[in-house]
Design a protein around this motif. Structure first.
Motif, PDB file in Angstrom:
ATOM      1  N   VAL A   1       1.065  -1.340   0.225  1.00  0.00           N
ATOM      2  CA  VAL A   1      -0.272  -0.132  -0.438  1.00  0.00           C
ATOM      3  C   VAL A   1       0.471   1.039   0.075  1.00  0.00           C
ATOM      4  N   TRP A   2       1.848   1.293   0.581  1.00  0.00           N
ATOM      5  CA  TRP A   2       2.637   2.557   0.639  1.00  0.00           C
ATOM      6  C   TRP A   2       2.645   3.047  -0.635  1.00  0.00           C
ATOM      7  N   PHE A   3       4.093   2.576  -1.408  1.00  0.00           N
ATOM      8  CA  PHE A   3       4.255   3.075  -2.566  1.00  0.00           C
ATOM      9  C   PHE A   3       3.196   2.647  -3.624  1.00  0.00           C
ATOM     10  N   ASP A   4       1.487   2.962  -3.736  1.00  0.00           N
ATOM     11  CA  ASP A   4       0.945   2.311  -4.022  1.00  0.00           C
ATOM     12  C   ASP A   4       0.075   3.495  -3.927  1.00  0.00           C
ATOM     13  N   ALA A   5      -1.021   2.966  -2.684  1.00  0.00           N
ATOM     14  CA  ALA A   5      -2.203   3.763  -2.258  1.00  0.00           C
ATOM     15  C   ALA A   5      -1.451   5.735  -2.320  1.00  0.00           C
ATOM     16  N   LEU A   6      -0.296   5.561  -1.446  1.00  0.00           N
ATOM     17  CA  LEU A   6       0.226   7.273  -1.193  1.00  0.00           C
ATOM     18  C   LEU A   6       0.595   7.583  -2.398  1.00  0.00           C
ATOM     19  N   LEU A   7       1.329   6.809  -2.926  1.00  0.00           N
ATOM     20  CA  LEU A   7       1.415   7.523  -4.381  1.00  0.00           C
ATOM     21  C   LEU A   7       0.448   8.768  -5.134  1.00  0.00           C
ATOM     22  N   ASN A   8      -0.842   8.367  -4.997  1.00  0.00           N
ATOM     23  CA  ASN A   8      -1.926   8.827  -5.613  1.00  0.00           C
ATOM     24  C   ASN A   8      -2.070  10.044  -5.568  1.00  0.00           C
ATOM     25  N   TYR A   9      -1.518  10.783  -4.681  1.00  0.00           N
ATOM     26  CA  TYR A   9      -1.287  12.316  -4.570  1.00  0.00           C
ATOM     27  C   TYR A   9      -1.197  12.803  -5.625  1.00  0.00           C
ATOM     28  N   ILE A  10      -0.115  12.912  -6.140  1.00  0.00           N
ATOM     29  CA  ILE A  10       0.417  13.265  -7.430  1.00  0.00           C
ATOM     30  C   ILE A  10       0.840  12.455  -8.949  1.00  0.00           C
ATOM     31  N   THR A  11       0.406  11.074  -8.591  1.00  0.00           N
ATOM     32  CA  THR A  11       0.109  10.458  -9.825  1.00  0.00           C
ATOM     33  C   THR A  11      -1.182  10.839 -10.754  1.00  0.00           C
ATOM     34  N   ALA A  12      -2.131  11.430  -9.593  1.00  0.00           N
ATOM     35  CA  ALA A  12      -3.525  12.330 -10.306  1.00  0.00           C
ATOM     36  C   ALA A  12      -3.555  13.208 -10.991  1.00  0.00           C
ATOM     37  N   ILE A  13      -2.213  14.338 -10.697  1.00  0.00           N
ATOM     38  CA  ILE A  13      -2.297  15.893 -11.273  1.00  0.00           C
ATOM     39  C   ILE A  13      -1.062  15.446 -11.768  1.00  0.00           C
ATOM     40  N   GLY A  14      -0.113  14.807 -12.784  1.00  0.00           N
ATOM     41  CA  GLY A  14       0.530  14.769 -13.302  1.00  0.00           C
ATOM     42  C   GLY A  14       1.840  14.591 -13.296  1.00  0.00           C
ATOM     43  N   TYR A  15       2.519  14.180 -11.965  1.00  0.00           N
ATOM     44  CA  TYR A  15       3.674  13.412 -11.620  1.00  0.00           C
ATOM     45  C   TYR A  15       4.186  12.576 -12.166  1.00  0.00           C
ATOM     46  N   LYS A  16       5.817  13.079 -13.320  1.00  0.00           N
ATOM     47  CA  LYS A  16       6.199  12.227 -14.591  1.00  0.00           C
ATOM     48  C   LYS A  16       5.410  11.690 -15.886  1.00  0.00           C
ATOM     49  N   SER A  17       4.346  12.314 -15.917  1.00  0.00           N
ATOM     50  CA  SER A  17       3.379  11.910 -16.569  1.00  0.00           C
ATOM     51  C   SER A  17       3.018  13.602 -17.419  1.00  0.00           C
ATOM     52  N   ASP A  18       2.791  15.124 -16.563  1.00  0.00           N
ATOM     53  CA  ASP A  18       2.524  15.930 -17.362  1.00  0.00           C
ATOM     54  C   ASP A  18       2.929  17.036 -16.164  1.00  0.00           C
ATOM     55  N   ASP A  19       4.443  17.812 -16.436  1.00  0.00           N
ATOM     56  CA  ASP A  19       5.441  18.041 -15.696  1.00  0.00           C
ATOM     57  C   ASP A  19       4.445  20.005 -15.085  1.00  0.00           C
ATOM     58  N   ASP A  20       3.370  20.211 -16.483  1.00  0.00           N
ATOM     59  CA  ASP A  20       2.923  21.416 -16.258  1.00  0.00           C
ATOM     60  C   ASP A  20       1.947  21.658 -15.651  1.00  0.00           C
ATOM     61  N   MET A  21       0.759  20.392 -15.250  1.00  0.00           N
ATOM     62  CA  MET A  21       0.023  19.985 -14.484  1.00  0.00           C
ATOM     63  C   MET A  21       0.603  19.765 -13.140  1.00  0.00           C
ATOM     64  N   PHE A  22       1.687  19.311 -13.371  1.00  0.00           N
ATOM     65  CA  PHE A  22       2.359  19.184 -11.217  1.00  0.00           C
ATOM     66  C   PHE A  22       2.608  20.254 -11.145  1.00  0.00           C
ATOM     67  N   LYS A  23       3.257  21.018 -11.585  1.00  0.00           N
ATOM     68  CA  LYS A  23       4.119  21.925 -10.863  1.00  0.00           C
ATOM     69  C   LYS A  23       2.664  23.355 -10.914  1.00  0.00           C
ATOM     70  N   LYS A  24       1.582  23.055 -11.589  1.00  0.00           N
ATOM     71  CA  LYS A  24       0.572  23.946 -10.816  1.00  0.00           C
ATOM     72  C   LYS A  24       0.345  23.766 -10.026  1.00  0.00           C
ATOM     73  N   TRP A  25      -0.866  22.298  -9.802  1.00  0.00           N
ATOM     74  CA  TRP A  25      -1.045  22.251  -8.136  1.00  0.00           C
ATOM     75  C   TRP A  25      -0.446  21.674  -7.648  1.00  0.00           C
ATOM     76  N   TRP A  26       1.067  20.820  -7.071  1.00  0.00           N
ATOM     77  CA  TRP A  26       2.141  20.375  -5.900  1.00  0.00           C
ATOM     78  C   TRP A  26       2.576  21.739  -5.719  1.00  0.00           C
ATOM     79  N   PRO A  27       2.911  22.166  -4.245  1.00  0.00           N
ATOM     80  CA  PRO A  27       2.316  21.178  -3.467  1.00  0.00           C
ATOM     81  C   PRO A  27       1.042  21.201  -2.763  1.00  0.00           C
TER      82      PRO A  27
END
Length: 643
Positions: free
Chosen positions: A227-253
């Motif tokens: 669960v730790w390296f699965d479920a917890l990563l949802n908070y960043i995978t959903a906003i483009g971590y390693k897939s959409d840099d612009d979206m990730f920079k917009k919303w994280w942290p």
């Protein structure tokens, strides 16, 4: 003000139907998101479901279906409830989605390549219910320290994350970033854990021989990640971590990660050390709220005391349910949920104060202003009772803004309700029904317009909590979606707008009445000795047999065919009663609504002109003059004994 607002809930495990704990966190996130939208802040709201693990696999096997089918069937319960609860999430992530699994594997490979993850043999105790390993010293009387269940001794090879390397760094980070863990006492809990325990490396895998339902480790196909390296990563995978840099920079942290206090360690120890190893900035705030209790007992499926949100919605409505949860809990503390408390707050805040005020205002606009909103100048609130009322409304705006930043939403709501009660008090001061009798039309129009404008602002402040009902209120005044810009402006409702009469926004509700024990027989109550007393004089016992109670008048109307009679709906404590009173030649229906009067509460019900009256109100009269006996000042509730 924040340039953006990103809020998350935990992702919920799909092993059972959602309960009040799931509903509360999601409603809280929704309300925060709605308030930031009201403030004009770009907002993103994420929720979702955790769909891997042993319990899902076991449930699927029991039902004779695949694990994915088990998830697909169960996730619908959450999605349907969020729809019923008017949740406005921007995304709903499922950990079985490809977009998530792909990034999880990339993160795992990167950490393994950098020696942040290593393989080793593990010997310890495993709890199937919690899906966690524990050391011997963790156990409580040989059982799981979390759930109390029996644990199994296991020796197996697994993969571990070097979490122990980050212990001192995390202590220093928490001490230098007081906003990271909120409320403050939760930060102290985490610091106490870190300072009093040697942090162990974290087991992050399960062998497929024991658990096949999970994301496969990219560097070893015989294992799935836990669960730790699965479920917890949802908070960043959903906003483009390693897939959409612009979206990730917009919303994280993330601004607020909302969690229950039972997953504090997961989110304030495991999660930040994972992010540190990944080179990702930490959340601004992890906020841990309390539990909902039944009395003093935590809600638990095993105890059978869990509140079903669907049942509460069906019984009392969505907005009332949302309102109670946000208004009742002080964020960070535990709160008690009882249906009695729910009904009490509903009738007091929503039916009596807010709903009754709207009915009074719209009805008087119909009677005295031909159902149209009057034209008045912006200087109407420059002085006098109007300024005092508008200042109270503006204070509510200020308090609500502050409560959002301080996560003290119940305090902000209390300030809005105080402003609503101020409008009802304003009516008693101005008495537009009397002004209308005297032909002072301009003053009547000013009074009703000021009240309606106060309602407009109050509806905007409560809209994030009760979007459906506050939307109806605003539509009544010809208004659309609220925005922060107009909360500080007087005179927004368009002159000439038709204001139709409305059904009660929040009809009063009652709990099922309990059966009362049988009354003592007349024989048991018989007086054994008859005492002599002077004619016309009553005894102390006679006085005590008359029960005088305060009652608040909620509604009033004339009795058809009777010039002297008013039919009153009054609140006496938790009870609603109907009284028939011969006061119509002295008071109009509008004039008496909102007054706190004194009634004889134990008078035998009687029919007057075919209409039942359940008590008698008290008046004083001299000649043709008659006045109601009312209470001097505000009481916290009706039904008080009169002494």
């Amino acid at each position: 003000m924040d340039t953006k607002y990103y809020v998350t809930t935990p992702i919920y495990y799909v092993n059972d139907k959602p309960h009040i704990g799931h509903a509360y966190t999601t409603i809280l996130a929704d309300v925060l998101a709605n308030y930031h939208r009201l403030l004009g802040t770009p907002t993103y709201f994420l929720t979702g479901t955790d769909e891997h693990g042993q319990k899902v696999q076991q449930a699927a096997e029991k039902n004779g279906i695949s694990a994915q089918e088990q998830c697909d069937q169960t996730v619908v319960r959450f999605q349907e409830l969020w729809k019923r609860l008017e949740i406005s999430n921007d995304d709903f992530i499922r950990t079985t989605e490809y977009r998530h699994k792909k990034i999880v594997q990339e993160v795992l490979q990167d950490l393994y390549d950098r020696d942040e993850i290593y393989r080793a043999e593990y010997e310890g105790w495993y709890c199937v219910g919690c899906e966690r390993f524990f050391t011997e010293k963790d156990l409580v009387e040989g059982n799981c320290p979390e759930c109390g269940r029996k644990v199994d001794a296991i020796v197996e090879t697994n993969y571990f994350f070097r979490m122990s390397h980050y212990q001192q760094w995390l202590i220093e980070y928490i001490e230098t970033h007081p906003e990271f863990i909120q409320p403050d006492f939760r930060a102290n809990e985490t610091l106490g854990f870190l300072k009093n325990n040697e942090l162990q490396d974290l087991c992050i895998s399960r062998p497929k021989s024991r658990l096949a339902w999970g994301i496969e480790l990219p560097f070893d196909s015989d294992f799935v990640t836990y669960v730790w390296f699965d479920a917890l990563l949802n908070y960043i995978t959903a906003i483009g971590y390693k897939s959409d840099d612009d979206m990730f920079k917009k919303w994280w942290p993330v601004n607020h990660q909302l969690i229950g206090k039972d997953i504090l360690t997961t989110h304030t120890v495991y999660w930040p050390t994972m992010l540190k190893a990944m080179g990702v900035e930490l959340p601004k705030t992890v906020f841990a709220h309390g539990w909902w209790l039944t009395g003093r007992t935590k809600m638990s499926k095993s105890l059978g005391n869990v509140v079903n949100p669907m049942e509460m919605i069906d019984r009392y409505g969505v907005d009332a349910f949302r309102y109670f949860l946000i208004a009742e809990m002080t964020l960070g503390q535990d709160a008690s949920f009882t249906e009695e408390a729910f009904v009490r707050r509903y009738n007091s805040d929503l039916a009596n104060d807010l709903g009754n005020l709207l009915s009074r205002t719209s009805n008087m606009l119909g009677r005295y202003c031909d159902g149209k909103f009057p034209a008045i100048g912006n200087d109407a609130v420059a002085d006098g009772p109007e300024k005092e009322l508008w200042d109270a409304v503006q204070q509510a705006v200020t308090d609500m803004e502050a409560s959002i930043g301080s996560m003290h939403l119940n305090g902000g709501i209390a300030s809005v309700l105080a402003a609503v009660r101020k409008v009802n008090q304003y009516f008693e001061i101005k008495q537009p029904w009397t002004l209308a009798k005297e032909g002072r039309t301009e003053e009547v129009e000013t009074t009703l317009a000021v009240a309606a404008e106060a309602l407009r602002v109050s509806s905007a402040l409560l809209y994030p909590v009760m979007p459906e009902r506050m939307g109806e209120l605003r539509t009544l005044f010809g208004l659309g979606m609220p925005d922060m810009e107009h909360l500080r402006v007087f005179g927004v409702i368009k002159a000439g707008s038709e204001v139709p009469k409305t059904d009660p926004l929040f009809p009063r509700v009652e709990l099922p009445k309990e059966e009362k024990p049988p009354k003592p027989s007349e024989k048991e109550n018989a007086v054994t000795e008859k005492q002599e007393k002077p004619e016309g004089v009553i005894t102390y016992d006679d006085v005590m047999n008359v029960k005088l109670r305060t009652a608040k008048i909620l509604e009033a109307e004339k009795v058809e065919g009777a010039d002297k009679l008013l039919k009153l709906q009054v609140e006496v404590g938790e009870e609603k009663r109907q009284l028939i009173a011969g006061i119509a030649q002295h008071y109009s229906a509008e004039e008496v609504v909102g007054k706190t009067i004194v009634i004889v509460a134990n008078l035998k019900p009687a029919k007057i002109r075919g209409v039942e009256s359940q008590g008698m109100l008290l008046c004083a009269s001299v000649g043709k003059e008659l006045r109601l006996i009312t209470v001097d000042g505000e009481l916290p509730a009706s039904g008080a004994a009169v002494k």
